[in-house]
Structure formats: C-alpha cells, structure tokens
Write an enzyme that holds these catalytic residues in place. Structure first.
Site, mmCIF file in Angstrom:
data_model
loop_
_atom_site.group_PDB
_atom_site.id
_atom_site.type_symbol
_atom_site.label_atom_id
_atom_site.label_comp_id
_atom_site.label_asym_id
_atom_site.label_seq_id
_atom_site.Cartn_x
_atom_site.Cartn_y
_atom_site.Cartn_z
ATOM 1 N N ASP A 72 9.690 130.629 45.260
ATOM 2 C CA ASP A 72 8.835 129.902 44.330
ATOM 3 C C ASP A 72 8.767 128.446 44.796
ATOM 4 O O ASP A 72 9.340 128.086 45.825
ATOM 5 C CB ASP A 72 9.345 130.048 42.895
ATOM 6 C CG ASP A 72 10.719 129.439 42.720
ATOM 7 O OD1 ASP A 72 11.242 128.835 43.678
ATOM 8 O OD2 ASP A 72 11.280 129.564 41.619
ATOM 9 N N SER A 73 8.088 127.608 44.042
ATOM 10 C CA SER A 73 7.831 126.246 44.521
ATOM 11 C C SER A 73 8.809 125.233 43.956
ATOM 12 O O SER A 73 8.818 124.080 44.371
ATOM 13 C CB SER A 73 6.427 125.829 44.106
ATOM 14 O OG SER A 73 6.386 125.721 42.687
ATOM 15 N N GLY A 74 9.617 125.658 43.016
ATOM 16 C CA GLY A 74 10.508 124.704 42.357
ATOM 17 C C GLY A 74 9.888 124.137 41.087
ATOM 18 O O GLY A 74 10.587 123.563 40.252
ATOM 19 N N PHE A 114 8.629 125.487 38.333
ATOM 20 C CA PHE A 114 9.097 126.038 37.062
ATOM 21 C C PHE A 114 10.457 125.457 36.670
ATOM 22 O O PHE A 114 10.684 125.097 35.516
ATOM 23 C CB PHE A 114 9.173 127.565 37.147
ATOM 24 C CG PHE A 114 9.600 128.201 35.862
ATOM 25 C CD1 PHE A 114 8.704 128.326 34.798
ATOM 26 C CD2 PHE A 114 10.901 128.655 35.679
ATOM 27 C CE1 PHE A 114 9.096 128.894 33.596
ATOM 28 C CE2 PHE A 114 11.300 129.223 34.482
ATOM 29 C CZ PHE A 114 10.401 129.345 33.440
ATOM 30 N N ASP A 165 3.028 123.784 41.296
ATOM 31 C CA ASP A 165 2.130 123.686 40.140
ATOM 32 C C ASP A 165 2.808 122.950 38.996
ATOM 33 O O ASP A 165 4.020 122.779 38.992
ATOM 34 C CB ASP A 165 1.721 125.086 39.666
ATOM 35 C CG ASP A 165 2.924 125.943 39.302
ATOM 36 O OD1 ASP A 165 4.031 125.676 39.823
ATOM 37 O OD2 ASP A 165 2.778 126.890 38.509
ATOM 38 N N GLN A 204 -3.063 128.729 36.428
ATOM 39 C CA GLN A 204 -2.508 128.340 35.132
ATOM 40 C C GLN A 204 -3.641 128.360 34.098
ATOM 41 O O GLN A 204 -4.694 128.935 34.359
ATOM 42 C CB GLN A 204 -1.860 126.945 35.224
ATOM 43 C CG GLN A 204 -0.580 126.915 36.072
ATOM 44 C CD GLN A 204 0.631 127.528 35.348
ATOM 45 O OE1 GLN A 204 0.550 127.951 34.178
ATOM 46 N NE2 GLN A 204 1.752 127.610 36.063
ATOM 47 N N GLY A 208 2.629 130.704 33.965
ATOM 48 C CA GLY A 208 2.529 130.300 32.564
ATOM 49 C C GLY A 208 2.521 131.461 31.589
ATOM 50 O O GLY A 208 2.150 131.298 30.431
ATOM 51 N N ASP A 228 8.364 139.623 39.304
ATOM 52 C CA ASP A 228 9.765 139.254 39.522
ATOM 53 C C ASP A 228 10.353 138.841 38.190
ATOM 54 O O ASP A 228 9.635 138.376 37.296
ATOM 55 C CB ASP A 228 9.898 138.057 40.471
ATOM 56 C CG ASP A 228 9.685 136.743 39.723
ATOM 57 O OD1 ASP A 228 8.524 136.449 39.386
ATOM 58 O OD2 ASP A 228 10.669 136.039 39.430
ATOM 59 N N CYS A 247 19.010 159.336 35.656
ATOM 60 C CA CYS A 247 18.987 158.401 36.782
ATOM 61 C C CYS A 247 19.864 158.929 37.914
ATOM 62 O O CYS A 247 20.909 159.516 37.675
ATOM 63 C CB CYS A 247 19.500 157.048 36.308
ATOM 64 S SG CYS A 247 19.536 155.790 37.598
ATOM 65 N N CYS A 251 20.919 156.823 40.478
ATOM 66 C CA CYS A 251 21.407 155.659 41.223
ATOM 67 C C CYS A 251 22.904 155.798 41.501
ATOM 68 O O CYS A 251 23.579 156.655 40.927
ATOM 69 C CB CYS A 251 21.110 154.352 40.482
ATOM 70 S SG CYS A 251 22.288 153.912 39.182
ATOM 71 N N CYS A 279 25.042 155.701 38.352
ATOM 72 C CA CYS A 279 24.930 156.897 37.508
ATOM 73 C C CYS A 279 25.495 158.147 38.176
ATOM 74 O O CYS A 279 25.946 159.067 37.504
ATOM 75 C CB CYS A 279 23.478 157.097 37.086
ATOM 76 S SG CYS A 279 22.972 155.838 35.877
ATOM 77 N N HIS A 289 22.387 149.310 38.452
ATOM 78 C CA HIS A 289 21.588 150.281 37.708
ATOM 79 C C HIS A 289 20.270 149.671 37.224
ATOM 80 O O HIS A 289 19.206 150.288 37.337
ATOM 81 C CB HIS A 289 22.363 150.848 36.516
ATOM 82 C CG HIS A 289 21.490 151.648 35.612
ATOM 83 N ND1 HIS A 289 21.152 152.953 35.883
ATOM 84 C CD2 HIS A 289 20.808 151.297 34.495
ATOM 85 C CE1 HIS A 289 20.308 153.379 34.959
ATOM 86 N NE2 HIS A 289 20.087 152.394 34.101
#
Lengths: 379, 379
Positions: B94-96, B98, B148, B191, B218, B268, B306, B308, B311, B337
């Site tokens: 990310d750009s920092g 946030f 942004d 945005q 946003g 994400d 599941c 995984c 599990c 999990h």
C-alpha cells in the site's frame, strides 16, 4: 520385557561416554539425546511437524501444568497426550514435583504428600506419589517420573538426608501405584544434593527397586558447574549400566557434552526456547543476541555453519527486525534454530562417541564456542 | 507490455463476476483473490512456507510500517522485500496513506503532502506522493499503490470533493515519480466516499491517467454493508474491463462474495489473522469463538468441512487449551485456518464463476454461514 528399556551400543574409549538407544512404546530414540520441553502439550512456538523436521526424537511435557490445565481427565478423554497434541513419537512426563517446589510459595510437605496452592488460581491442591502416577497414567506418556521431593539449594545435610529417605519411600509408593501398567516406563529420581554419601544412598535405594531408568535430580539449580560434574562422577558408579540415565533440567551446550562424558543418556531443558523468545541464539561461535543493533544490517544467517530451516532461509537482519517488532515468526525462527542447535550437537556427540573421540570433540567445540575463554558465560 | 497486467478469462453469466489472472514480475495470481496481509514483512504467526502450503498467491505489505521499521534502505540493501522476507511470489504494497490518516493523531495535510508524528517514537515525519513512491521502489513490490488522501467517514460533500481532487493531483505526481520503472506496476485509488458523482469523478480522473490497475479505497471504514455494495455498483462502470480492480481492506466472507459479484478482482484484510489471534475462527457454519467453554471437550476439528492443516490434525479442545494458555501454536493454528478459509472461499468463488453459478453459491454459502439470519454479524 518392560515398556521402556535401554540398548547399549558402545562406550567411547576416549571419554567413557555411552552410545545407545532407548526403546519405548512410541518408538526408539538415540542416546545421548536432548529432549525439547513442551510444558503445556506444545513446545513453545513450534509445531510437531517442525520438531520432526529437526529430528526431535522425544519430547518432555509437564505433569503439574497439564494437571492444572486442561486437566488430565480431558487429555485421557482425547486419547492421551500423544493424540491430544498430535505427536506420535515418545513423550516423557515429569512428576510435578519440581513445579510444586519451585512455583508454589505456600506449601506444606508431610509424609503423605504436598499441600499447596495452584500458582494460577490460588486453589488448594494436594499432590502425592499416588496422585502423580494417576495423572501420568491419564496422560499416557512413554516415560513417567517418580514423585520426589526437590530440596532447596543449598540444603543442610540433615534436611537432605531426611529428604532423600522420604524420596525413596515415595518412590516405593510410586512403584506400587504403577504396578500392572505395562505400557509406560517409570523412572526413579536420585537426589542427595552435593553430598556424596547421600547420592550413593539415594541411588542404591532406587536401584534396589529396579526401575527401568534413573534420573539425576537436584542439579542445574544454581550450583557451580564443577559441582554438577563432581556429583555426576560420584553418582554414576552406583547406577546400573543397562538402564538409561537422565540428567534433569540441563540444556547448556557445555553441560550436555560434560554430562555425556560422565555417562548421561538423556537431557531436557527449556533453555533453547526460553532464550529464543528473548531473541538470543546459540551458535557454533557462542551465543548471539540477535536483537542487538550490531545485527541490524547483517544479512548472514544466525550461524554460518548451521543448516537448519532458519539459517538456510533468513538473515540476522530479518530475524532482528521481527524480534524487535515482537513478531511471532521471529521467535519461531530463533526457537527453531536453538532447538536444532542442541539436537544437532547431540548428533555430533553421538558421532564422536562412535569414533572414540568425544574428548577431542569437546576441546574443539569449547574452543570455538568460547567456553575456554576466561570470561565465558555458563550457558 | 506493462510490469503488471490483467488477463480476463470469463464473466459469470449468472452474476457478472469476473474470472481472470493478474500477471506480475514475480508470477501470476488467479482472480478473484484474497491477499493475506504481512504488515511488517511477515503475515502474523505464519511462515512463508505455510502461506504457500495454503496457496496464498500474493501477499500485501505496508509501506508506512516498513518505512518506520526496519526502514526502506535496509530492505533495499537486503535485495528488496521478496529477498528480505523469503517470499518469491507477488507482493503488493500500500502507499502508507491509510496508516498516516488512521494511526497518526497529529497530522497536517497540505498540497505538498502530510506532516505527522511516528506512532511509535513520536518523531516528526513527512510523507508525500514522491516519498511514497521512493519507499515502494526501495521495497521492490510487484504492485505499488498511489499515495491518496483517506478522508474520515462520514465526510461532508465539500471536504470529499476537495479530497478527491487532491488525490487525483497526487496520483499524477505518483505517476511522474514512477516514470521509467518497468519492474513494478502502480495502481491508482478511487476515492469519493458515498457520493456517486465524486466516485465517478475520481474514477474518470484516474482512468484518464491509464494506471495498470485500480483500487477502490475509503470503504470498509464503518459504513453499513449496503452502502459498500452500492458504492461498488456505482463505481465499477467507470473502470475499464481490461484492468484489475482491488477493493481495499475487505476480508469478511460475505463482502468477498458480494464484491466479486460486483466485479472486484482483489481483496485484502487483516481480519483473518486478527480474529485468529483472539481465538476466533471462520467456519462454514459461521464464526466460532474457539476459546469459549463449550469447546473445552470438543474433539472435532475447527470446521468439519475444512481440510486445512489445522483441521486435519488438531481438535477444538486442543486449540482452545493452547489459546487459553496463550501458547503461540494455538494462534498459529487459528490464523492458519482463517487464512485458509478465505483463500479456499475464493477457490470456490472462482469455480462458481467458471460454472456461471456464483449467485447460487452465494445463497448456499450465506445460508450455511448464517448471514441470512436476522441476528447475523457483519463479518
């Protein structure tokens, strides 16, 4: 044949150290061996798969802690400790004695057992030889330990003599409670502090009861290194050659080698994981405090001579960053490396015994590790 | 050909969701895709090997956090983020922006950039579009994000319009700073809050600059679920079909499915690892707070449907014991999990798109998960 038995392979001609195997219901392990400690049914930070990857052949778990949480009944219901924690190799459980004496401030010892308070909840509890056996039966460990009294260090002769004699009477009660169990092996614990005659008395008492293995307790409790070595030298002649010998609570590299030279087959200690969680690593050149600023831009592995997962894939700089940021993966890597370091040390010790050169190996290792330096730290 | 580009495979006839692939210098990933978050160059509790085992195809890392520690220069010196953290698959940073807006209490925004205080040390810092690019260039991520302004939620129309226009000017400065870099792809961030015309204006501004991909920022900042869906529906028509679309900070199962239905390709969120570290698991039957007493003697896996690692090998009772005892391995298992659950959900979403039945899949999933219940929690 008992559930647990020792197979002697050879004795090092140079040092007298023993190469062997201990056979248990969940398979065998090579000796001398270091056993990682999984206090609460988990070796801190690690997965069972990682322990297998580093070839941990047996782990230890703590009766006292598992009794308090989650409780031995729950573990019995889960099918025992192996099933509960998904570990199919041998497990050794201690008796809870050490924790009762070290963690509980309020305790009251009499012939029957020990009354004390739960170190978490404050609840009143009672542990006796019989109860310690019952809990370990529920856990289903391969190797169980007798319930002993762990005297303070240092202790007066009179106190120690009474304590050794009580530990022998308790050992007999443990054996009686264990009678008929054919799937778990029960080891006795030799006490006696620094007193040569009491160590002998304790060993002879226990050997007369014919346990399948013997531990040396009451060491690594603050005494100087030469005292530990002296006690081992004075105790070993009274233990039978055809049974494994386990030095409890010892995990520094020098003590593992010195113990093996004096005939010890098994060791355990929280040291590698404890210092790992503090950002400290054992390496072939001595210890490295990875969190230190000197490693900030050091892109070499923790130990350039190590081929563990951490050293093959990650740099000191990355691990330092994780440790400084309190990221779990950093402590996974330091713990992994330290456990691997001790397991691999024992691989080298066994190899040296096989080739009758354990004293030479010790000299080389001590020199490189820094144990021979005047300012060497005892770890 | 740009460093990062989108390959469209098919559109779900039932829902309009897109199946595709994003190609990057470190390989491709299937879309729609969930990206685990590795804030400080580590996905909390996990190893890169475990992330590969669960087939995480791309991870995210945070420019702001890495800038503060260990610093982008150190990571450049390590050979970039991939080499530093031993991850050879795609990384998005990310750009920092946030974090500057969410973590720093004292900040001063002007046209040039943002002055604020380091949330750890209190030191004065300055982040601008150019600086955010320089840091991400040092990190060497495959996908970089433009710097942004992240307005508060809710925000007045006038504030939001000014902010959108500044974000467009900043996006141009990011592009200029990025000029000539052929090994990293830079995405723009749309945005505009809840305002339909501002979302359109923001999207059109950015699309005119021809980024290789676009994020919707946003959202997931406290607005109700129907607002998120509405904004997505109003924004998507203004984004080109031949570029990937990334909905930032979204990780609840319902929002992943609803987002995919509205044409989102990438997601994400820290949610799966964050709730995992709190002993909460996502399962096919909704969430389970594994630390709750009801699971104390429950020897079934976290999720019976599941497959995984957690599990397949461990019970609710064991994981609860570890979590209650604050043992790291417990949080490793819950984190593993939860990440697997979302990655596997996206496998199922992609499969449903392929078979033109994503709306049916949504209905079944929501019903079973409990999203259709009146008391359903929004996670």
């Amino acid at each position: 044949m008992t559930a647990v038995y020792y197979e002697h392979i050879k004795t090092c001609k140079q040092s007298g150290a023993r190469l062997g195997k201990v056979h248990t219901p969940h398979g065998s392990f090579d000796t001398p061996m270091f056993m990682p400690v999984g206090t609460l049914a988990t070796v801190k930070m690690m997965s069972p798969d990682e322990l297998k990857e580093m070839d941990a052949q047996i782990i230890l778990s703590n009766t006292y802690h598992l009794w308090l949480r989650p409780g031995e009944d729950l573990i019995r219901e889960a099918g025992g400790l192996h099933s509960f924690m998904n570990w199919d190799r041998p497990i050794l459980t201690d008796s809870g004695g050490f924790q009762v004496f070290s963690l509980s401030k309020l305790r009251d010892i009499d012939e029957e057992g020990v009354r004390f308070r739960n170190h978490i909840s404050g609840e009143k509890l009672f542990l006796s030889p019989e109860k310690a056996m019952q809990i370990q039966h529920a856990l289903g460990s391969d190797i169980m330990m007798a319930f002993d009294e762990c005297p303070p260090y240092p202790a007066e002769y009179k106190y120690m003599k009474d304590s050794v004699e009580r530990t022998s009477r308790w050992a007999e009660r443990c054996l009686r409670e264990h009678e008929g169990n054919t799937t778990q092996g029960l080891f006795g614990i030799v006490q006696g502090g620094e007193y040569k005659d009491l160590r002998r008395q304790s060993a002879e008492d226990l050997v007369s009861m014919d346990f399948p293995g013997y531990a040396i307790g009451g060491l690594s409790v603050g005494e100087p290194k030469h005292v530990m070595n002296k006690v081992l030298e004075e105790t070993m002649p009274h233990l039978p050659d055809n049974k494994p010998r386990y030095l409890m609570g010892v995990g520094s590299a020098d003590a593992l080698i010195d113990g093996a030279i004096r005939g010890v087959d098994m060791f355990d200690c929280v040291l590698p994981t404890r210092i790992g969680r503090n950002g400290t690593c054992m390496t072939s050149e001595g210890r490295k405090v990875i969190r230190n600023a000197e490693f900030a831009r050091d892109f070499r592995p923790i130990d350039e001579k190590c081929d563990c997962y951490a050293c093959k894939n990650y740099s000191r700089a990355y691990i330092r960053h994780l440790v400084k940021s309190k990221e779990a993966f950093g402590f996974r890597l330091t713990s992994y490396h330290n456990l691997y370091f001790l397991l691999n040390l024992m691989v080298n010790v066994r190899e040296a015994i096989k080739e009758d050169r354990l004293l030479d190996f010790k000299e080389e290792f001590f020199e490189q590790y820094g144990f021979n330096r005047p300012d060497a730290k005892n770890f």
